[in-house]
Design an enzyme around this catalytic site. Sequence first.
Site, mmCIF file in Angstrom:
data_model
loop_
_atom_site.group_PDB
_atom_site.id
_atom_site.type_symbol
_atom_site.label_atom_id
_atom_site.label_comp_id
_atom_site.label_asym_id
_atom_site.label_seq_id
_atom_site.Cartn_x
_atom_site.Cartn_y
_atom_site.Cartn_z
ATOM 1 N N ASP A 54 0.807 -1.222 0.000
ATOM 2 C CA ASP A 54 0.000 0.000 0.000
ATOM 3 C C ASP A 54 0.835 1.265 0.000
ATOM 4 O OD1 ASP A 54 -2.347 -1.395 -0.085
ATOM 5 O OD2 ASP A 54 -2.892 -1.082 2.017
ATOM 6 N N ARG B 195 0.454 -1.530 7.756
ATOM 7 C CA ARG B 195 0.936 -0.315 7.095
ATOM 8 C C ARG B 195 1.887 0.507 7.977
ATOM 9 N NH1 ARG B 195 -3.119 3.065 3.506
ATOM 10 N NH2 ARG B 195 -1.059 3.610 2.680
ATOM 11 N N ARG C 100 -9.889 5.911 10.709
ATOM 12 C CA ARG C 100 -8.432 5.752 10.741
ATOM 13 C C ARG C 100 -7.757 6.759 11.676
ATOM 14 N NH1 ARG C 100 -6.478 2.753 6.383
ATOM 15 N NH2 ARG C 100 -8.048 1.221 5.775
ATOM 16 N N HIS D 131 -11.348 7.294 4.573
ATOM 17 C CA HIS D 131 -10.465 8.457 4.646
ATOM 18 C C HIS D 131 -11.224 9.674 4.119
ATOM 19 C CE1 HIS D 131 -6.357 6.160 4.472
ATOM 20 N NE2 HIS D 131 -6.637 6.517 5.706
ATOM 21 N N CYS E 43 -5.111 9.359 -3.543
ATOM 22 C CA CYS E 43 -4.387 8.461 -2.639
ATOM 23 C C CYS E 43 -2.944 8.269 -3.085
ATOM 24 C CB CYS E 43 -5.077 7.095 -2.564
ATOM 25 S SG CYS E 43 -6.574 7.080 -1.551
#
Length: 275
Positions: free
Chosen positions: A71, A96, A141, A170, A268
Amino acid sequence: MTAHAPGATPRHYLMCEPTHYTVAYEINPWMDRTRATDTDLAVRQWRTLRDTYLDLGHTVDTIEPLPGLPDMVYAANGATVVGGVVYSARFRYPERQAEGPAYEKWFADRGYLTHTAAQVNEGEGDMLVAGDMVLAGTGFRTERAAHAEAQELFGRPVISLELVDARYYHLDTALAVLSSDPADPQIAYYPPAFSPGSREVLRSLFPDAVVATDEDAAALGLNAVSDGLHVVVAPRATHLAGALRERGYTPVPVDTSELLKGGGGAKCCTLEIRR
């Protein structure tokens, strides 16, 4: 009065080629390990996105992709940079967490002032600069405490916005900053992604905002990148593209459908470096 596009300004972006891209785990509703991914296609789409920015006159730096971090291509999650100050990411999920230090080291190695986050936050995924404000998402998040940390660091008002739909985990999947002009910041957003109170805040701050449809949001059309005139947007977000044209913006469709399998689009993949 309806706001109109103020004009393009050159931007500076950081990106990460998806050399190791795959869907190896599931941490958002877009991810499905049983669905095949095509790394070569992801790389081709990413390179088209990068080349689009270069063709528009922007500067693009790249960070080396690290094995085991599929990612890392979603560079926007790696940090938030305002006034040359770097607020590092501190990822919620273990899969992550190594990305935050990797991005912070990239900036530190190049002489940027970096601040290692004490609070959980996922960079520009949840912190978007709109004029003199920072719009900050929470709910899935980024912790609300990170909003306070960012406000102290940047010295700008940070507006907390509660996300309530897991598909839009997000802020940058539910809201796009179209213009950061301090005199007239402009956004597009998808109201159902936000709590009732946050919708009222957005209506108050941005009465002329572009409102996205269900179809725009489902295509991740709001995961868009604007330079104040050109808006790089998902090709399937056709209503949004039409609404942008009406405001004087120029939609630039770029297909990032392979990267959408991981839950990300153009924004992103794009971390803005603000000097």
